[in-house]
Design an enzyme around this catalytic site. Structure first.
Site, short mmCIF file in Angstrom:
data_model
loop_
_atom_site.label_atom_id
_atom_site.label_comp_id
_atom_site.label_asym_id
_atom_site.label_seq_id
_atom_site.Cartn_x
_atom_site.Cartn_y
_atom_site.Cartn_z
N SER A 245 0.84 -1.20 0.00
CA SER A 245 0.00 0.00 0.00
C SER A 245 0.88 1.25 0.00
O SER A 245 1.89 1.28 -0.69
CB SER A 245 -0.96 -0.04 1.19
OG SER A 245 -2.02 0.87 1.01
N ASP B 26 -6.89 -4.39 -7.99
CA ASP B 26 -6.55 -3.60 -6.80
C ASP B 26 -6.63 -2.12 -7.16
O ASP B 26 -5.89 -1.62 -8.02
CB ASP B 26 -5.14 -3.97 -6.33
CG ASP B 26 -4.72 -3.24 -5.07
OD1 ASP B 26 -5.54 -2.46 -4.53
OD2 ASP B 26 -3.58 -3.45 -4.61
N HIS C 34 -6.70 -5.98 -2.47
CA HIS C 34 -5.55 -5.27 -1.91
C HIS C 34 -4.84 -6.09 -0.83
O HIS C 34 -3.67 -5.81 -0.51
CB HIS C 34 -6.02 -3.93 -1.34
CG HIS C 34 -4.90 -3.00 -1.00
ND1 HIS C 34 -3.93 -2.62 -1.90
CD2 HIS C 34 -4.58 -2.35 0.18
CE1 HIS C 34 -3.07 -1.79 -1.32
NE2 HIS C 34 -3.45 -1.62 -0.07
#
Length: 596
Positions: free
Chosen positions: A125, A188, A319
């Site tokens: 991330s 994602d 994710h």
């Protein structure tokens, strides 16, 4: 198609990738600025950075929160000739700056580098964005000054884009792009978030970030929020990809410029190697940044049957699936390398492996055309370089003739600057013809660089840096002589302010960058322009400038950058210098050159 294990291809072992992914996910849970892991029996050192789930750590302001990079930390993130400074996401840059100043990261990196360790910066991330900046900082601080050290690597998972096109350009020029590997799940949304302006997603962003936080118990229950957020990101990704595709295809419509002026288009662009995960154990590897940008949009598209609440929630879950997905795909080694983009088949039913991989990513004909265009642009840049390279012998031969002209002038005890300034002989005429021929070749090179029409590595190529330096040292004094001998008038002004061609500005910057000099560190070729300006002023007015120029000239002559013909009796410099006060001349560092 190259049958090659992924780890061998990207220079990063599969077991290291898996360990990096696991540590990146673990970093979210520990509440530490980063996690540090060594592996017994290897030289690997992993540094994993956690993500942030606060809007302020993603966007500092609308629309995209970009700022120029801190050149004290990232001096290479620029276009050398164009002097275009890279843009970076300010929120990500602030997090890294705080980490550098308030943690032991710099000490850990210094220790590992001094011990010859292989550092792998990693993050999931927005932790990936921190890893990217940390890796570039390490390359700037430890590798550029000392090429013998082990290159750091950076591997990210679901990382948002953090820098503009200058990042890709600069990293390729420095041959650092290969150090960056990014894994992206097909659906994602996080790697695409910064393609959207804050105003378009602000109402949902905090809730989305909280739902993406592995440490949070919050789950996004409102399907309309997920739908609105995803559609907004996709809509903005479409605008960016479409605008970029038009440029790839050579569109010159005024409408394109009008749209770009009224629509907020994200500055952020991909760089490094991207590895797309379709979700079926397969992997698709892409290195071309223009192609990656197109894939980031087109991979995110949904078929009619996928446009439902359940699938939107699945897109959010993607994710978190990197660890399990990579465990399967790295074992399967079903990898497609999209190397030859110009040969991508347009038909979905083609039997080539390229087509099968693109089908897995949901890439249809329109997107395939965009990928081909990206490949064609890359091919054209290479072709431009081949054409420019074919001029090297012509340039060298012309410079040899200019060097012979310079030598003949020195024999006449005047110096080639002053001889060319007068232009009374046929040899001066011939030298002027060569000057204009060479100027045309180099002006074309500079225009290509300004338009990014040459490969990113061109400005860093050793042979062209050396050839550009030789060209500048032999030719710029002639341009200055021509200017002050024939072109200067009350409307033109000083050469350095009004008339210095970009071909000399660019080639000077190439050398200064290649050798780590500060701006102006290779200004020896403008010596005559400074002399022409100083001789028009009173000594008391320019005493400090004269002293500085004399010190620089001493070094330039000693190092062979400027010829001793500047001290010949009839040279413009010698005549002017001898008008300076006796006490100044007797104490000057260059006085000995006149005696000799």
């Amino acid at each position: 198609m190259v049958e090659e294990r992924l780890g061998e291809r990207i220079g990063l072992r599969e077991d290291v990738i898996q360990r990096a992914c696991k540590l990146s996910m673990k970093a979210h849970d520990k509440g530490k600025p980063y996690l540090h892991e060594k592996t017994r029996g290897t030289t690997d050192v992993l540094l994993a950075f956690p993500g942030s789930w606060c809007v302020d750590d993603w966007y500092t302001r609308d629309p995209f929160g970009e700022v120029k990079v801190d050149v004290s930390l990232f001096p290479c993130i620029r276009s050398v000739g164009n002097e275009e400074i890279g843009l970076v996401n300010e929120a990500f840059a602030r997090r890294f700056d705080a980490l550098l100043n308030r943690s032991s990261l710099a000490t850990e990196v210094e220790k590992a580098m001094s011990e010859g360790k292989q550092i792998i910066f990693t993050g999931h991330s927005s932790g990936g964005a921190t890893a990217v900046l940390a890796a570039i900082w390490c390359l700037e601080k430890h590798i550029r000054p000392n090429h013998s050290q082990t290159m750091p690597l950076c591997v990210t998972f679901g990382s948002p884009l953090a820098g503009n096109h200058v990042f890709s350009h600069a990293l390729r020029r420095e041959n650092w792009s290969r150090c960056f590997v990014h894994f992206v799940m097909r659906h994602d949304v996080v790697p695409r978030i910064t393609l959207a302006p804050l105003s378009s997603i602000q109402r949902w962003l905090q809730a989305v970030l909280e739902s993406l936080n592995p440490r949070s118990q919050f789950h996004l229950q409102d399907s309309s929020a997920a739908s609105g957020f995803l559609l907004s990101v996709m809509r903005n990704a479409l605008s960016v990809a479409s605008h970029a595709a038009c440029i790839l295809k050579g569109c010159t419509s005024l409408l394109l410029e009008t749209v770009a002026s009224i629509v907020d288009l994200s500055p952020y662009r991909p760089f490094g190697t991207f590895i797309f995960c379709p979700g079926n154990g397969k992997l698709v590897v892409v290195e071309n940044p223009d192609a990656v940008l197109q894939l980031l949009f087109f991979c995110l598209q949904l078929s009619p049957e996928e446009e439902n609440t359940e699938f939107l929630c699945k897109m959010m879950r993607d994710h978190f699936l990197y660890e399990s997905e990579l465990q399967e795909s790295l074992h399967m080694q079903d990898v497609t390398y999209l190397d030859s983009l110009v040969n991508i088949p347009l038909e979905a039913h083609s039997t080539s492996k390229y087509s099968a991989a693109l089908n897995d990513l949901g890439i249809m004909a329109q997107a395939r055309l965009c990928l081909r265009a990206a490949g064609e642009l890359e091919r054209q840049r290479m072709e431009n370089q081949r054409r420019i390279d074919s001029n090297r012998d012509t340039i060298k031969e012309a410079l040899k003739k200019i060097h012979d002209y310079k030598t003949s002038c020195e024999i006449r005890k005047i110096g080639y600057y002053d001889t060319f300034k007068l232009q009374k002989d046929i040899t001066d005429f011939n030298a002027n013809v060569k000057r204009q021929e060479l100027s045309g070749i180099w002006d074309e090179i500079v225009e290509m660089i300004k338009r990014y029409e040459l490969p990113d590595g061109f400005e860093g190529g050793k042979e062209w840096v050396e050839l550009g330096t030789l060209f500048r040292r032999l030719m710029e004094p002639l341009d200055i002589a021509n200017y002050y001998g024939h072109l200067l008038n009350e409307d033109t002004g000083p050469y350095m302010v009004k008339a210095r061609p970009k071909r000399y500005r660019f080639t000077q910057k190439w050398r200064e960058h290649a050798e780590g000099m500060g701006a102006g560190g290779s200004a020896e070729t403008t010596f005559w322009a400074e002399v022409e300006e100083l001789r028009e002023k009173g000594y008391d007015e320019v005493k400090g400038e004269v002293l500085r120029l004399e010190e620089e000239l001493f070094g330039w002559v000693r190092d062979g950058w400027v010829g001793r013909d500047v001290f010949l009796e009839g040279s413009t410099f010698a005549k002017w210098w001898k008008t300076l006060p006796h006490e100044h001349r007797s104490g000057s560092c260059i006085a000995a050159f006149f005696k000799n």
